[in-house]
Design an enzyme around this catalytic site. Structure first.
Site, mmCIF file in Angstrom:
data_model
loop_
_atom_site.group_PDB
_atom_site.id
_atom_site.type_symbol
_atom_site.label_atom_id
_atom_site.label_comp_id
_atom_site.label_asym_id
_atom_site.label_seq_id
_atom_site.Cartn_x
_atom_site.Cartn_y
_atom_site.Cartn_z
ATOM 1 N N ARG A 25 -12.048 6.449 10.071
ATOM 2 C CA ARG A 25 -11.682 5.038 10.059
ATOM 3 C C ARG A 25 -12.764 4.194 9.400
ATOM 4 N NH1 ARG A 25 -7.712 1.598 9.356
ATOM 5 N NH2 ARG A 25 -7.861 -0.296 10.614
ATOM 6 N N ASP B 177 -8.887 -6.078 -4.960
ATOM 7 C CA ASP B 177 -8.445 -4.810 -4.373
ATOM 8 C C ASP B 177 -8.869 -3.690 -5.304
ATOM 9 O OD1 ASP B 177 -7.159 -2.637 -3.293
ATOM 10 O OD2 ASP B 177 -5.163 -3.534 -3.261
ATOM 11 N N SER C 194 0.839 -1.189 0.000
ATOM 12 C CA SER C 194 0.000 0.000 0.000
ATOM 13 C C SER C 194 0.888 1.258 0.000
ATOM 14 C CB SER C 194 -0.948 -0.035 1.202
ATOM 15 O OG SER C 194 -1.928 0.959 1.130
ATOM 16 N N HIS D 220 -8.277 -4.893 -0.444
ATOM 17 C CA HIS D 220 -6.953 -4.306 -0.203
ATOM 18 C C HIS D 220 -6.266 -4.938 1.000
ATOM 19 C CE1 HIS D 220 -3.793 -1.403 -0.519
ATOM 20 N NE2 HIS D 220 -4.033 -0.887 0.666
ATOM 21 N N ASP D 221 -7.024 -5.352 1.991
ATOM 22 C CA ASP D 221 -6.445 -5.948 3.194
ATOM 23 C C ASP D 221 -5.729 -7.275 2.919
ATOM 24 O OD1 ASP D 221 -6.916 -4.010 5.040
ATOM 25 O OD2 ASP D 221 -8.593 -5.011 6.037
#
Length: 376
Positions: A219, A316, A149, A349-350
């Protein structure tokens, strides 16, 4: 089994020139190291962290439960980046809230806490600060620089700012710059923070408060973008909280996904600094090595001499495979040595933080190749 990690700190009195103008002096960098530096100092691997991570890459802190490093599944003895063979370094970026000098520290010129007066820092500034720390450790060249990232952006920038100091660059789930959509997500998150009544123009420390409402929303927005639609549907679907019947309320937490996002937001607001969030998301926005080359990424990457591995994940959508392929194409246009893996993973993405045998296999194979070059 994780090993015991120990945070370390190095202070620098010499001013660090910043890309946006001005400089930062009398700053400290927090870092950790794992493994042993070999005799010719050739087996060092720098790990660059993403937005809400830190120098605590691997291992655990003695006497602290649930203190595993954020990439502990990737780095350690016998793991894909094997600390029996490599000397791994994690450095906390300037402007962070996890030990390196940032908005929560005192400005040596005024004696007051920096707050909103902490200078804007960029990916390039972080790389230059990291290079200074490596100088102090006596490491002239890295076997590899690795990041996911935002960390991947730093790894890419290392090959352009200090091309002679990097033999391999491993860029995971990253991009050569942010899309307009990504900048938009960052801006909405920042507006949530700066419009919180407890923000006080970034000087909330003076008032003894924290803009937790804004941090929670920031968040929650970010977390939505890190997960894929498939994962959210699989984990939560349309399940109501605790299986209750609908309350037909606009205020209550009704769905499991709402409860999960509230939990993530609450947890984040307890440990992350609001000014740090603004600084790091802005650094993401500004990163664009092609900008100085008329928008040509190929021209920008002509400086790079390292060999590359790029990894992306099919689901992602924040840092899509197409963005990694842009980097691959630009490197191939320059006839650079590039390997590319596109992992079919459902996690969004994680995925770069999670256990996936194919992903970890790719990383392990690449670092085995580096170790063989070193005779390690």
């Amino acid at each position: 089994m994780s090993f015991i990690a120990t945070p370390q700190f190095l202070s620098f009195s010499e001013a660090l020139p910043l890309k946006g103008g001005g400089s930062l002096r009398d700053y400290t960098l927090a870092y950790e190291t794992y493994g042993t530096l070999n005799a010719d100092r050739s087996n060092a691997v720098l790990v660059c962290h993403a937005l809400n991570a830190s120098h605590h890459v691997a291992g655990v802190y003695e006497g602290q439960a649930r203190s595993e490093g954020w990439w502990d599944n990737m780095i350690g003895p016998g793991k894909p980046v094997d600390t029996n063979r490599f000397f791994v370094i994690g450095i906390n970026n300037l402007g962070s809230c996890f030990g390196s000098t940032g908005p929560m520290h005192r400005n040596p010129d005024t004696g007051e806490v920096y707050g909103a007066d902490f200078p804007v820092v960029t990916v390039e500034d972080w790389v230059d600060a990291q290079a200074r720390l490596l100088d102090r450790l006596g490491i002239g060249q890295l076997a590899a620089v690795l990041g996911g990232s935002l960390g991947g952006m730093q790894a890419l920038s290392w090959t352009l700012q200090h091309p002679d100091r990097v033999r391999h660059a491993v860029v995971v789930a990253s991009a050569p710059n942010l899309t307009a959509e990504n900048i938009a997500f960052n801006e909405v998150a920042r507006r949530a923070i700066v419009t919180d009544p407890d923000f006080h123009g970034g000087h909330f420390y003076r008032h003894g408060v924290v803009p937790k409402r804004g941090l929670r929303i920031a968040r929650m927005i970010g977390h939505i973008t890190y997960l894929s639609d498939d994962v959210m549907n699989e984990k939560f679907g349309r399940q109501l909280r605790e299986g209750l019947a609908p309350r037909y309320s606009t205020q209550d937490i009704e769905f499991q996904i709402e409860s999960y996002l509230r939990y993530q937001g609450d947890k984040f607001s307890d440990y992350f600094d609001a000014n740090t969030y603004l600084l790091i998301t802005r650094a993401l926005d500004y990163f664009d090595p092609a900008l100085a080359h008329g928008g040509s990424l190929a021209l920008a990457l002509a400086r790079a001499t390292a060999r590359f591995l790029l990894v992306s994940f099919t689901t992602d959508w924040r840092f899509s495979p197409a963005r990694s392929r842009e980097i691959v194409k630009a490197l191939l246009d320059n006839r650079r040595d590039v390997s590319y893996a596109e992992i079919d993973a459902p996690h969004g993405h994680d995925a770069f933080l999670l256990d996936d045998a194919r992903y970890h296999g790719v990383i392990a194979a690449y670092f085995n190749r580096i170790a063989e070059e070193l005779g390690a």
